[in-house]
Every structure is written in C-alpha cells, then in structure tokens.
Design an enzyme around this catalytic site. Structure first.
Site, mmCIF file in Angstrom:
data_model
loop_
_atom_site.group_PDB
_atom_site.id
_atom_site.type_symbol
_atom_site.label_atom_id
_atom_site.label_comp_id
_atom_site.label_asym_id
_atom_site.label_seq_id
_atom_site.Cartn_x
_atom_site.Cartn_y
_atom_site.Cartn_z
ATOM 1 N N GLY A 226 0.805 -1.208 0.000
ATOM 2 C CA GLY A 226 0.000 0.000 0.000
ATOM 3 C C GLY A 226 0.838 1.258 0.000
ATOM 4 O O GLY A 226 0.512 2.238 -0.682
ATOM 5 N N GLU A 245 -6.050 1.103 3.121
ATOM 6 C CA GLU A 245 -6.078 0.429 4.417
ATOM 7 C C GLU A 245 -4.906 -0.536 4.419
ATOM 8 O O GLU A 245 -4.866 -1.480 3.633
ATOM 9 C CB GLU A 245 -7.391 -0.313 4.616
ATOM 10 C CG GLU A 245 -7.471 -1.064 5.941
ATOM 11 C CD GLU A 245 -8.587 -2.088 5.962
ATOM 12 O OE1 GLU A 245 -8.358 -3.194 6.474
ATOM 13 O OE2 GLU A 245 -9.673 -1.792 5.440
ATOM 14 N N CYS A 282 -8.468 -8.118 9.155
ATOM 15 C CA CYS A 282 -7.675 -6.903 9.361
ATOM 16 C C CYS A 282 -7.882 -6.326 10.756
ATOM 17 O O CYS A 282 -7.062 -5.534 11.224
ATOM 18 C CB CYS A 282 -8.017 -5.864 8.307
ATOM 19 S SG CYS A 282 -9.782 -5.468 8.208
#
Length: 522
Positions: A226, A245, A282
C-alpha cells in the site's frame, strides 16, 4: 513475449485449478481505463445508478451458490463464512442505492446574495461531483466484501465513478465471475459494461495508479504494498487521492478489575476473535495488555484452553503460510517470550493457532521486542502482562495507528463508579474507564468497550480506518460516508439558474436534502 498466465490455485493442496486469463499489459490497462472513462456519462443519472446498484445485489444473490463454491475452492474460507460475506456485500450495494436515492451525499448548499454581510456574500451554490475513474485494489482475505464487488467498488459506483479493479491473485476466478455479474447488472440499466474494468498482475496494479485518467484509488492490503502505491500516486505529475487500508495491530487493554470479574469469559472471547477466519481479519486483536495478577492468570488459562481446542486451518495462500510460520518463530525466540500454546506449521498446507506472552516492560522500551508491535497475519496474538497502569501507558505510547482499539472494564469502571481519580476522558466521563478511553482514542478509528473488533458492521455511523499505517487518509472504507472519498465539491458563483444543474435550483426539483440560506431542509 506472451503475457504470464493467471492461475486459480487451491490453497488446501497448492495445486492449480484453472487458468483464468493472462496478466494485463500496459496496453491492456490503458484500454480498460479509457473504456471506463468513456462510461462516466451513463452513471450520471442518480435514478439509473441506484437501480443498477440494486440490480447488482440481486444478481450477486442469484449467483450465490456458484460464487461461493468458486471462492471457497480458491480461498479455503468455507461456504458458511463466504455465504455470510456475500450477503453482507449485497446489503452494502443496497445500502448505497438508498444513499444515492436520498441525495444527502451531494452536500447541496445554497446561499443567496447578502450585501449587508462583511464582506458581502454573492450568490453561491455548492454541491459535490464525481472525481472520475477509480482504481480499486482487491484484498486477499475478503473475496467479496473487500474485492471486486467490495466497499470501494460499491461506493465509487454510487458516487458516479467507473472503476477498474486490480484483482487479487488469491482469487482470480472469483474476481472474473463477480465482474461478469456486475457488468450484467450495468447493462440491464443501459450502463456500459466497461464501467467495471478488471485487470490482473502486479505490474498492472502499478500501471493503473499511474494512468493519467485514473482520478483516485482505494486499496486494502499490506503496509509495504500500500505504501508503494501511495507513493506512486503522490509522485504522479498530477497527484491523486489514495485511500489505503494498510495494516493494524488492534490493541486490547484488559483492566485488572475486569480480569478479576470475568477473566475466563474474556479469555474465551479473545480466542474466538483472534482465530476467526484463521486469524486473517484486518481487525484481529494482535496485542493484548492483560494484568500480571490472578485475574490475568485465569484469563490466560481460559485462552489456552479455547485456542488449544481450535483446529488447524488453511491460510489464503502458501506465501502467507510461510510468512506466518517464520514470523511466529522469530517472535517466540525473543527473550522472555513464552508460547503457552505454540502457533506455527500444522500439516503440509495448514497452520496451528496459538499465542505468545511477554512482560509488558519488554515492549514498553525500544529494542528487539519491537517486532511484537508489528502485525503478524494469521491465528496468533501477543499477550503482554503489565504490573501497573504506567506500563499500559508506556506500551500504548509506542503503538502506531490502528483500525481498532478495545478496552475491557469492570462493571464499576464502565459506570465510572470505581473510585479512581476523576480524569476527564474522550467521553467527558471520569475514572479509569474514561482515562483509558482517552488514551486509546488517538490510536484508532473505532474504539470498543467490552467487545471484540472482528466484525465490521455496514452502517451509516461506521468508521473503518484510522491513523497511519492503518490508513492513508482519514476516511472510512465501510459505511455510507465511504462515498465521500470519490467526490469533490464545486461551487457556482452568480450563475444564472438556467445554466445550473437541477440539484442547485431554488425550487429543488429533485427533492434533495440541503442547506438553504443557513436552514437545513430535508
């Protein structure tokens, strides 16, 4: 040179199931983005858009048996879990359809001229418009809810933005089937199928975020991946918003009084939360601060019994399995770290759940134990035993941003009647509960009391995001306000009404919620 093939793989055996297609070339990505860009006009009508979103839910639900079977074959998540996830995904599409119908997300504000103000106010009319093509990066652990038909896709389409999804390599066959369903729903309402693009391959993901017609991106995945895409989005000649995220430890604090009052229940609840989905959520609780006293001992005993009774599981792919086995071994070798139930390799394709314990003082100070403050994807958690509140504060002060933070309190602490010093907290209350809430609030986007973070409700008030590295922005990827990520405000000044969009007409022909000369109208 031919493009590399894309295979669907069974994680239970490691064997290839079927060839799904080929990795996208630079030209493939360009074609997908340009086609999506050309589909923008068809998404402009809110009535059509809402009908399309409801059709997507209807067709996904109708294809449930086939989609669940394919997803289970390439993720090993199980039919029950996947059926529930698909139902959640369908609900999310319907919820965004309701949001589109309501129209409050457009943020309409109209201020008429006021020459008596200082400075004078001209005629100002403000609303929000779609950004354009959105790049969506699918997650590995939710082949429906955070993948091709996930929250990023649903909210972007609801905003009026076409999407191009970079499929996750752990479920390419599911991605292709779901994309076909969404395209069929689009065509049913006169929207070009190209409004939902799909590409495969690592290089395709990099090219996607760099494409000049991509206006924003949504990502769910690792911190490393990310951050690389976030940096690429910022380095473009025209930088774009990147809503990522990335990772989360999701700390839990158990007070001494809570452990004494219901340590066994907390231990069982922790076991269920940290092993749910083989620890591949997560929001899995990855660090638990528990007292060193008798209540904490009962908590650990209960935790050990429940985790020990949990069977082996299959992770989403063998690379993740290898990282999990290596990661827990490295952590277990640190000084003063014990493994009451040792996590690690199970069979050739499975892992066993477990947990580690360590004195909180070890991770309160910077050093080798910093590894315990990094997320370990899979069915493991770290229980740090503290001796006083100062150690709790010292550990929390070292934590990065998180999606969630949880505190378990006694009944008296929750009521603010525990007799501790009155200290104003995030809620304006007093006592230990309010103080801990105040310490946890800066760390996370969602703060829980006497619960477990696994399970993210799709609701207007939801916040699924948090300080970096949990997320790269302050927005949410779940809930109605996720639509705001794909919009930008524009204001028209002194513009004749004949030239304005109907959303900004005085007569409000679309019946939109708005603020009109300072008054809220519904």
């Amino acid at each position: 040179m031919a493009a590399a093939p894309v295979w669907s793989v069974d994680p239970r055996t490691g064997k290839q199931r079927e060839q799904v297609g080929a990795e996208a070339t630079v030209h493939d990505v360009d074609r997908a983005v340009r086609a999506a860009h050309s589909a923008r006009a068809a998404l402009a009508d809110r009535t059509v858009r809402a009908a399309f979103l409801r059709a997507a839910a209807e067709l996904l639900d109708a294809a449930r048996d086939d989609l669940v079977a394919v997803a289970d074959a390439e993720t090993a998540l199980g039919a029950a879990r996947l059926t529930g996830e698909l139902a959640r995904t369908c609900y999310q599409f319907r919820a965004f359809a309701d949001t589109v119908d309501e129209g409050a997300f457009l943020g309409v504000v109209i201020d008429h001229p006021d020459d008596t103000a200082t400075p004078p106010v001209p005629d100002l009319r403000r609303h929000k418009i779609p950004l354009g093509v959105v790049a969506v990066y699918a997650a590995s652990n939710f082949p429906f809810a955070f993948s091709v038909p996930g929250g990023d896709t649903a909210s972007a389409l609801a905003a009026g933005c076409p999407v191009v999804v970079k499929a996750h390599p752990d479920h390419p066959a599911t991605s292709e089937r779901v994309a076909a369903v969404l395209r069929a729903a689009a065509e049913r309402h006169g929207i070009a199928a190209d409004a939902i693009g799909l590409v495969h391959g690592f290089d395709a993901g990099v090219e996607l975020v760099r494409h000049p017609l991509v206006a924003a991106a949504g990502f769910t995945g690792s911190v490393r991946g990310g951050r690389a895409l976030f940096d690429a989005a910022a380095a473009r000649p025209v930088p774009i918003p990147f809503h990522g995220e990335l990772g989360s430890l999701n700390p839990v604090v158990v007070t001494e009084a809570a452990a004494a009052e219901r340590g066994e229940d907390i231990g069982r609840g922790l076991a269920g939360s940290m092993t749910l989905g083989v620890g591949q959520f997560c929001v899995k609780p990855g660090l638990v601060l528990a007292p060193a006293g008798a209540g904490g001992d009962r908590l650990l005993k209960s935790l050990a019994e429940a985790v020990g009774a949990t069977g082996q599981g299959v992770l989403l792919d063998h690379r993740m399995r290898d990282h999990f086995v290596t990661g827990v071994a490295e952590r277990a070798q640190l000084p003063d770290v014990a493994a009451p139930v040792a996590p690690g390799a199970g069979g050739a394709h499975t892992v066993t759940p477990g947990f580690l314990t360590v004195p909180a003082a070890r991770i309160a100070a910077e050093g080798a134990h910093d590894l315990l403050l990094e997320e370990c994807f899979g069915p493991v958690t770290v229980v740090a035993r503290y001796t006083d509140d100062a150690e709790i504060t010292a550990v929390l002060a070292r934590l990065p941003g998180n999606l969630t933070a949880t505190v378990h309190l006694s009944a008296a602490e929750a009521a603010g009647t525990d007799g501790t010093a009155a200290t104003g907290g995030a809620s304006g209350g007093s006592g230990r509960g309010a103080r801990l809430l105040a310490e946890l609030t800066p760390l996370a986007g969602r703060v829980l009391v006497d619960g477990w973070p696994t399970g993210v409700a799709v609701a207007p008030a939801q916040q699924h995001g948090g300080p970096y590295p949990a997320a790269t922005s302050t927005s949410t990827s779940v809930g109605g306000t996720a639509i705001e990520r794909w919009l930008r405000p524009v204001v028209y000044q002194n513009t004749p009404e004949a030239l304005l969009p109907p959303e900004l007409h005085d007569a409000n022909p679309l019946g939109l919620p708005r603020r009109y000369d300072g008054r809220l109208e519904h």
